[in-house]
Design an enzyme around this catalytic site. Structure first.
Site, PDB file in Angstrom:
ATOM      1  N   LYS A 274       0.820  -1.211   0.000  1.00 56.21           N
ATOM      2  CA  LYS A 274       0.000   0.000   0.000  1.00 56.21           C
ATOM      3  C   LYS A 274       0.860   1.269   0.000  1.00 56.21           C
ATOM      4  CE  LYS A 274      -4.175  -2.003   2.023  1.00 56.21           C
ATOM      5  NZ  LYS A 274      -3.766  -3.412   2.218  1.00 56.21           N
TER       6      LYS A 274
HETATM    7  C1  LIG Z   1      -4.499  -4.507   1.560  1.00 57.67           C
HETATM    8  C2  LIG Z   1      -3.805  -5.823   1.533  1.00 57.67           C
HETATM    9  C3  LIG Z   1      -4.208  -6.884   0.674  1.00 57.67           C
HETATM   10  C4  LIG Z   1      -5.440  -6.791  -0.196  1.00 57.67           C
HETATM   11  O1  LIG Z   1      -5.288  -5.903  -1.273  1.00 57.67           O
HETATM   12  P1  LIG Z   1      -6.581  -5.414  -2.077  1.00 57.67           P
HETATM   13  O2  LIG Z   1      -6.089  -4.377  -3.012  1.00 57.67           O
HETATM   14  O3  LIG Z   1      -7.530  -4.871  -1.051  1.00 57.67           O
HETATM   15  O4  LIG Z   1      -7.144  -6.600  -2.773  1.00 57.67           O
HETATM   16  C5  LIG Z   1      -3.455  -8.039   0.655  1.00 57.67           C
HETATM   17  N1  LIG Z   1      -2.378  -8.201   1.451  1.00 57.67           N
HETATM   18  C6  LIG Z   1      -1.960  -7.209   2.296  1.00 57.67           C
HETATM   19  C7  LIG Z   1      -0.793  -7.464   3.164  1.00 57.67           C
HETATM   20  C8  LIG Z   1      -2.647  -6.008   2.370  1.00 57.67           C
HETATM   21  O5  LIG Z   1      -2.248  -5.054   3.224  1.00 57.67           O
END
Ligand SMILES: *Cc1c(COP(=O)(O)O)cnc(C)c1O
Length: 432
Positions: free
Chosen positions: A107
């Site tokens: 993210k």
């Molecule tokens: C947010 C997150 C996901 C999921 O990603 P999406 O874009 O919501 O599908 C998977 N793994 C981790 C570690 C995350 O922080």
């Protein structure tokens, strides 16, 4: 470039408005009117380009009409100050490690890009006054957003989190930063935090007094930049001479990450097919199997960042493909229970000495189960295993090394503003 809403009642929206608003006024998600194809020469030479060069070319296709070249380049290079290496786990299976950013989660890419793009628009407008970003978090989003926006001029960030309900490491990542980041420790649940944020956006008096915006994952400025590393992952596979029949597997929750990859494919990225790996929250898999989308309340799992019962970006997948049949032609799905996730972490470590986090574990296992002869698989490793320290150590019975970056956060001093779950209290705090 103009943006339309997946609910079809809004169109012709500028990038700036889409970024500042986040959600369209008809409650739909913004989509770009056009998804440009990258030229053939780009793919011919992609293995010779750096991550930043690749990302800038992709960013130019998305945002080049709305942001001048020099600024866009700076935003991209500033965002991607870390590597996203492709690591061989075993024959034909590679891990694209997205966790080398400041908070060790994928993210970071979207949060950093969005903060800089928002900063660019604020500066250009030069209206003075602060923009206030409100974000509710159960852990990972808050740390990525807080670190992404740290020190960006003209932006103040309020991270609302439930007291006592986030891990120590996560709490350190957004309560020790200071500067333009304020952590609000809410005496309540994550849902209470989310309700406070939503109420703030709807409160007329508050919105008159201050400019409020959200930084959640549905924002186009957080979601589209995630396409960058799909191109770079492919480029690294091409360098190895393994790029034919490439399958990409994405551990998915809200489906923002995988949707960015699907955009990449639409832009010409030669990926044969995608796999969406789910934990027990397998709403998408059920949709693939039945053609009917039935959201339901999420259940708690080991891979908790994927505990989503109504994936918000499903609307974008549908808008991109238009039919169940077309979706099934490009994407398959799978689900793993907690015992299966634990087993995957054990098996991968035994066979390859590679430590998976619970989310990446779903991705790795999906390739083990679903890769066909002649295919090469990449799974996205979405977080560093040390972010889920106790779980992973318990499963493997070994100590997992905590990266220096995480240790640094844990040295800082926690600063937070205590808050009740009553909106009137939160509002009074923001008004003063
Ligand atoms: C947010 C997150 C996901 C999921 O990603 P999406 O874009 O919501 O599908 C998977 N793994 C981790 C570690 C995350 O922080």
């Amino acid at each position: 470039m103009k943006y339309y809403s997946t609910n079809q009642k809004v169109s012709g929206v500028s990038l700036e408005e889409a970024v500042v608003k986040g959600l369209a006024s008809d409650k739909g998600l913004f989509m770009p009117d056009v998804i440009k194809k990258m030229p053939t020469e780009f793919f011919d030479n992609i293995d010779k380009l750096s991550f930043q060069e690749i990302a800038y070319a992709v960013a130019d296709a998305f945002f080049g009409e709305d942001v001048d070249a020099e600024s866009l380049k700076q935003i991209v290079y500033d965002t991607l100050s870390f590597d996203v290496p492709l690591v061989k786990v075993e024959d034909n299976i590679y891990s694209l490690e997205l966790f080398h950013g400041p908070t060790l989660a994928f993210k970071d890419v979207g949060a950093r890009f969005m903060s800089r793009l928002l900063g660019y628009f604020i500066k250009k407008e030069n209206k003075g006054g602060l923009v206030n970003v409100l974000v509710a978090t159960s852990g990972d989003t808050g740390s990525a957003v807080a670190n992404g926006f740290l020190g960006v001029d003209g932006i103040r960030v309020f991270v609302l989190y439930p007291k006592g309900k986030v891990s120590k490491i996560q709490e350190c990542q957004f309560t020790t930063l200071g500067k333009n980041i304020t952590a609000i420790e809410v005496d309540g649940t994550f849902d209470d935090c989310q309700r406070l944020v939503k109420s703030a956006f709807m409160d007329e008096e508050l919105n008159k007094k201050m400019k409020l915006t959200s930084a959640n994952s549905i924002n186009v400025a957080r979601f589209l930049p995630q396409a960058f590393y799909y191109f770079y992952g492919y480029a690294q596979l091409k360098r190895l001479g393994k790029a034919d029949n490439c399958v990409i597997c994405v551990p998915s929750g809200n489906f923002g990450n995988i949707t960015a990859g699907l955009f990449g494919k639409r832009m010409g990225l030669p990926v044969k097919r995608f796999i969406a790996a789910n934990n027990s929250n397998d709403i998408f898999l059920q949709y693939l199997n039945t053609g009917v989308y039935t959201p339901r309340p999420s259940v708690a799992t080991l891979a908790n960042a994927m505990d989503v019962g109504d994936p918000s970006n499903f609307a974008r997948v549908l808008a991109l493909y238009g039919s169940h049949e077309a979706i099934c032609a490009d994407i398959s799905g799978c689900r793993y229970s907690d015992p299966q996730i634990a087993e995957a972490i054990q098996n991968c470590y035994k066979a390859n000495k590679y430590i998976l986090d619970p989310h990446g574990a779903c991705g790795w296992q999906a390739l083990k189960d679903g890769l066909k002869p002649g295919e090469t698989g990449i799974f996205l490793e979405t977080a560093h295993p040390a972010k889920f320290l106790e779980k992973v150590e318990n499963i493997l019975g070994i100590k997992v090394e905590i990266p220096q970056k995480l240790q640094e956060f844990m040295k800082g001093t926690k600063q937070s503003v205590p808050m009740t779950k009553e909106f009137e209290d939160f509002k009074a705090y923001l008004m003063q």
